[in-house]
Scaffold this active site. Structure first.
Site, PDB file in Angstrom:
ATOM      1  CB  THR A 121      72.459  29.157  79.306  1.00  0.00           C
ATOM      2  OG1 THR A 121      73.816  29.046  79.727  1.00  0.00           O
ATOM      3  CG2 THR A 121      72.301  28.588  77.916  1.00  0.00           C
ATOM      4  CD  GLU A 149      81.516  31.957  82.171  1.00  0.00           C
ATOM      5  OE1 GLU A 149      81.586  33.175  82.306  1.00  0.00           O
ATOM      6  OE2 GLU A 149      82.479  31.268  81.772  1.00  0.00           O
ATOM      7  CG  PHE A 150      81.423  29.776  76.409  1.00  0.00           C
ATOM      8  CD1 PHE A 150      80.652  28.973  75.577  1.00  0.00           C
ATOM      9  CD2 PHE A 150      81.374  31.146  76.232  1.00  0.00           C
ATOM     10  CE1 PHE A 150      79.851  29.529  74.582  1.00  0.00           C
ATOM     11  CE2 PHE A 150      80.581  31.716  75.240  1.00  0.00           C
ATOM     12  CZ  PHE A 150      79.814  30.899  74.406  1.00  0.00           C
ATOM     13  CG  LEU A 151      81.922  28.723  84.178  1.00  0.00           C
ATOM     14  CD1 LEU A 151      81.402  27.463  84.844  1.00  0.00           C
ATOM     15  CD2 LEU A 151      82.194  29.768  85.218  1.00  0.00           C
ATOM     16  CE  LYS A 205      76.499  27.902  77.902  1.00  0.00           C
ATOM     17  NZ  LYS A 205      77.775  27.394  78.384  1.00  0.00           N
ATOM     18  CG  PHE A 250      83.392  17.068  74.241  1.00  0.00           C
ATOM     19  CD1 PHE A 250      82.205  17.103  74.946  1.00  0.00           C
ATOM     20  CD2 PHE A 250      84.406  17.929  74.614  1.00  0.00           C
ATOM     21  CE1 PHE A 250      82.028  17.977  76.007  1.00  0.00           C
ATOM     22  CE2 PHE A 250      84.252  18.803  75.668  1.00  0.00           C
ATOM     23  CZ  PHE A 250      83.056  18.832  76.365  1.00  0.00           C
ATOM     24  CB  CYS A 261      75.017  23.154  80.985  1.00  0.00           C
ATOM     25  SG  CYS A 261      75.357  24.408  82.230  1.00  0.00           S
ATOM     26  CE  LYS A 264      70.163  25.268  82.485  1.00  0.00           C
ATOM     27  NZ  LYS A 264      70.553  26.188  81.432  1.00  0.00           N
ATOM     28  CE  LYS A 322      82.215  19.061  84.490  1.00  0.00           C
ATOM     29  NZ  LYS A 322      82.681  19.955  83.466  1.00  0.00           N
TER      30      LYS A 322
HETATM   31  P1  NAD Z   1      72.974  27.638  90.288  1.00  0.00           P
HETATM   32  O1  NAD Z   1      71.655  27.030  90.495  1.00  0.00           O
HETATM   33  O2  NAD Z   1      74.195  26.961  90.785  1.00  0.00           O
HETATM   34  O3  NAD Z   1      72.984  29.110  90.915  1.00  0.00           O
HETATM   35  C1  NAD Z   1      71.952  30.032  90.813  1.00  0.00           C
HETATM   36  C2  NAD Z   1      71.896  30.866  92.079  1.00  0.00           C
HETATM   37  O4  NAD Z   1      70.921  31.879  91.922  1.00  0.00           O
HETATM   38  C3  NAD Z   1      71.495  30.077  93.332  1.00  0.00           C
HETATM   39  O5  NAD Z   1      72.476  30.254  94.339  1.00  0.00           O
HETATM   40  C4  NAD Z   1      70.146  30.685  93.741  1.00  0.00           C
HETATM   41  O6  NAD Z   1      69.942  30.705  95.131  1.00  0.00           O
HETATM   42  C5  NAD Z   1      70.292  32.090  93.172  1.00  0.00           C
HETATM   43  N1  NAD Z   1      69.025  32.780  92.981  1.00  0.00           N
HETATM   44  C6  NAD Z   1      67.838  32.316  92.543  1.00  0.00           C
HETATM   45  N2  NAD Z   1      66.939  33.311  92.496  1.00  0.00           N
HETATM   46  C7  NAD Z   1      67.571  34.431  92.914  1.00  0.00           C
HETATM   47  C8  NAD Z   1      67.170  35.787  93.077  1.00  0.00           C
HETATM   48  N3  NAD Z   1      65.948  36.189  92.808  1.00  0.00           N
HETATM   49  N4  NAD Z   1      68.087  36.662  93.521  1.00  0.00           N
HETATM   50  C9  NAD Z   1      69.349  36.274  93.825  1.00  0.00           C
HETATM   51  N5  NAD Z   1      69.772  35.011  93.673  1.00  0.00           N
HETATM   52  C10 NAD Z   1      68.904  34.108  93.223  1.00  0.00           C
HETATM   53  O7  NAD Z   1      73.082  27.908  88.724  1.00  0.00           O
HETATM   54  P2  NAD Z   1      74.411  27.936  87.829  1.00  0.00           P
HETATM   55  O8  NAD Z   1      74.864  26.554  87.549  1.00  0.00           O
HETATM   56  O9  NAD Z   1      75.346  28.931  88.391  1.00  0.00           O
HETATM   57  O10 NAD Z   1      73.789  28.489  86.464  1.00  0.00           O
HETATM   58  C11 NAD Z   1      73.366  29.838  86.308  1.00  0.00           C
HETATM   59  C12 NAD Z   1      73.159  30.071  84.828  1.00  0.00           C
HETATM   60  O11 NAD Z   1      74.400  29.931  84.136  1.00  0.00           O
HETATM   61  C13 NAD Z   1      72.190  29.102  84.148  1.00  0.00           C
HETATM   62  O12 NAD Z   1      71.505  29.779  83.137  1.00  0.00           O
HETATM   63  C14 NAD Z   1      73.126  28.082  83.541  1.00  0.00           C
HETATM   64  O13 NAD Z   1      72.555  27.448  82.426  1.00  0.00           O
HETATM   65  C15 NAD Z   1      74.292  28.946  83.117  1.00  0.00           C
HETATM   66  N6  NAD Z   1      75.582  28.249  82.999  1.00  0.00           N
HETATM   67  C16 NAD Z   1      75.931  27.306  83.914  1.00  0.00           C
HETATM   68  C17 NAD Z   1      77.176  26.690  83.808  1.00  0.00           C
HETATM   69  C18 NAD Z   1      77.597  25.625  84.785  1.00  0.00           C
HETATM   70  O14 NAD Z   1      78.557  24.923  84.496  1.00  0.00           O
HETATM   71  N7  NAD Z   1      76.923  25.485  85.926  1.00  0.00           N
HETATM   72  C19 NAD Z   1      78.051  27.038  82.770  1.00  0.00           C
HETATM   73  C20 NAD Z   1      77.665  28.026  81.880  1.00  0.00           C
HETATM   74  C21 NAD Z   1      76.418  28.624  82.007  1.00  0.00           C
END
Ligand code: NAD
Length: 437
Positions: A121, A149-151, A205, A250, A261, A264, A322
């Site tokens: 995001t 991503e919207f999961l 997003k 909601f 999410c 931030k 949650k």
């Molecule tokens: P997360 O922190 O769970 O995962 C991120 C991963 O990236 C970690 O495993 C970390 O070790 C790895 N990482 C960091 N630097 C790296 C590098 N240089 N090379 C390789 N790997 C590296 O994050 P997340 O929750 O999966 O979120 C990722 C993105 O997706 C964010 O922008 C978030 O806002 C967005 N997003 C999250 C969700 C959710 O529900 N978690 C949903 C939609 C979008």
């Protein structure tokens, strides 16, 4: 197709696994060596329902591999997903350093055409930044695509396999075609793949998450007002939600939104607005109201215990932000527990999945129970922070027998006020009459 997913967290691992499930060959790359080692040993490093089955199946089929090496990922793949963290920076903006550092490396390393897809995001204009960063060093053609991503954590596999829509921001026709081919297997029920420009995709997003956070927050304000005027938020919620323009989801009041999410993303959109001299007044209010909401049970607890929380012992049910996740990032439970500890209370806690993560943060300042009823012994009250299903129909006689007095502070409105009155509990919840026996 040959895919690399850079960043194997909640989004990256689900993305990689689900893309392998449709026959693609996927390498998931992460810098966290321990995590990669676990995955190589067949261990799913996060709790996400149904992920384990797909994970195991695709590893066995040799379609899902793990690496700590970006080079290995780039050598293998024509399609490269970035699923990297974009945490909140000090000023509220999204920290793009993970994305831009990896983009820089990609620019130096690629030797043949690749589509670089940003799944993280990110603020409007990030695709352009990624494009420029890669282009500084790239010796070959590439395209950058925005694919937010919207999961939802807890439903991530289902959301990825059966998305309501897929948003793709891509100006290159070549990249559009690749994206369509990649996602066609997920939209066989004709849910749309929405093609648009990169900036609109990026903003979609933030707009979606900020709208949902606003909807929750609006309902929390209505709930707080219900308490002032003696209305019942359960009735108001149903009365509103049956209007199809509003919808039922909601609208459940509680102790605020949390997670990795909403908090931030709302702040990042607010900050992006400021950068363009645009004041998002609604978002200012959402942030302020949600901060207050996270500890909204506290004044009720203080009043009930005559402002003497020092020396009191509480059972806490639910720590994750949650249900159905082990994620505790920005969980309201954390804010409430910190405040209770600060006031000198002791806490015995239980969550079905988030115990390890909470232990990492709180260490020996909490007592950790093996199961939900084990928290109750000699507790002055039970406090509910997360609406896990197993808390919905507890054995109330066990609660009564173990608590010092039958008192429940419910931050998620799990029970009927009338039922609890009849069971002989003092029951204080959100937006409804407080029962004090
Ligand atoms: P997360 O922190 O769970 O995962 C991120 C991963 O990236 C970690 O495993 C970390 O070790 C790895 N990482 C960091 N630097 C790296 C590098 N240089 N090379 C390789 N790997 C590296 O994050 P997340 O929750 O999966 O979120 C990722 C993105 O997706 C964010 O922008 C978030 O806002 C967005 N997003 C999250 C969700 C959710 O529900 N978690 C949903 C939609 C979008």
């Amino acid at each position: 197709m040959k895919i690399a997913v850079i960043g194997t967290g909640y989004v990256g691992l689900v993305t990689g696994t689900c893309l392998a499930e449709t026959g693609n060959e996927v390498i998931c790359v992460d810098i966290d060596k321990e995590k990669v080692e676990k995955m190589r040993n067949g261990i799913v490093p996060i709790y996400e329902p149904h992920l384990d089955v797909l994970f195991e199946r695709n590893i066995k089929a040799n379609r899902l591999k793990f690496s700590t090496s970006l080079d290995e990922g780039l050598e293998h793949a024509d399609i490269v997903f970035l699923a990297l963290p974009t945490p909140e920076d000090e000023d509220g903006s999204a920290d793009l350093s993970y994305i831009l550092n990896v983009s820089e490396e990609i620019g130096k390393k690629i030797t043949s055409y690749k589509v670089i897809i940003d799944k993280s995001t990110v603020p409007v204009g990030t695709s352009e930044k990624v494009q420029k960063t890669i282009a500084k060093n790239a010796i070959c053609d590439f395209d950058v695509v925005s694919n937010p991503e919207f999961l939802r954590e807890g439903y991530a596999v289902d959301d990825f396999l059966k998305p309501e829509r897929i948003v793709i921001g891509a100006s290159s026709e070549k990249a559009q075609k690749i994206m369509k081919k990649l996602y066609d297997p997920f939209v066989r029920s004709e849910n749309p793949i929405l093609m648009m420009d990169e900036k609109s995709a990026e903003l979609t997003k933030y707009a979606a998450n900020s709208f949902l956070a606003t909807k929750i927050t609006f309902m929390n304000e209505i709930a707080n007002y219900c308490e002032k005027v003696g209305a019942n938020v359960d009735h108001v919620r149903v009365g509103m939600g049956t209007d199809s323009r509003i919808g039922k989801r909601f609208l459940f009041p509680g102790i605020g939104y949390g997670g990795s999410c909403f908090p931030k993303d709302v702040k990042a959109l607010q900050k992006s607005g400021k950068d363009q001299n645009y004041e998002f007044k609604i978002l200012d209010a959402v942030i302020e109201v949600n901060n207050r909401q996270k500890t909204i049970l506290l004044p009720k607890m203080e009043t009930y215990f005559n402002h003497q929380l020092k020396g009191k012992h509480f059972a806490i049910w639910g720590l994750a932000f949650k249900p159905e996740t082990d994620d505790i990032r920005e969980a309201p439970s954390i804010y409430l527990m910190k405040e209770l500890l600060r006031q000198g209370a002791t806490l015995s806690v239980f969550d079905p999945e988030a115990m390890l993560n909470i232990k990492k943060q709180f260490g020996d300042t909490l007592l950790y129970a093996d199961e939900m009823y084990a928290t109750l012994e000699k507790a002055d009250a039970l406090v509910i922070c997360t609406e896990w299903s197993i808390f919905r129909t507890p054995d109330f006689s066990k609660l009564k027998n173990n608590l010092k007095k039958p008192v429940i502070f419910d931050g998620r409105n799990l029970y009927s006020t009338n039922d609890l009155k009849q069971e002989g509990f003092s029951y204080l919840s959100i937006g409804r009459e407080d029962v004090i026996l």
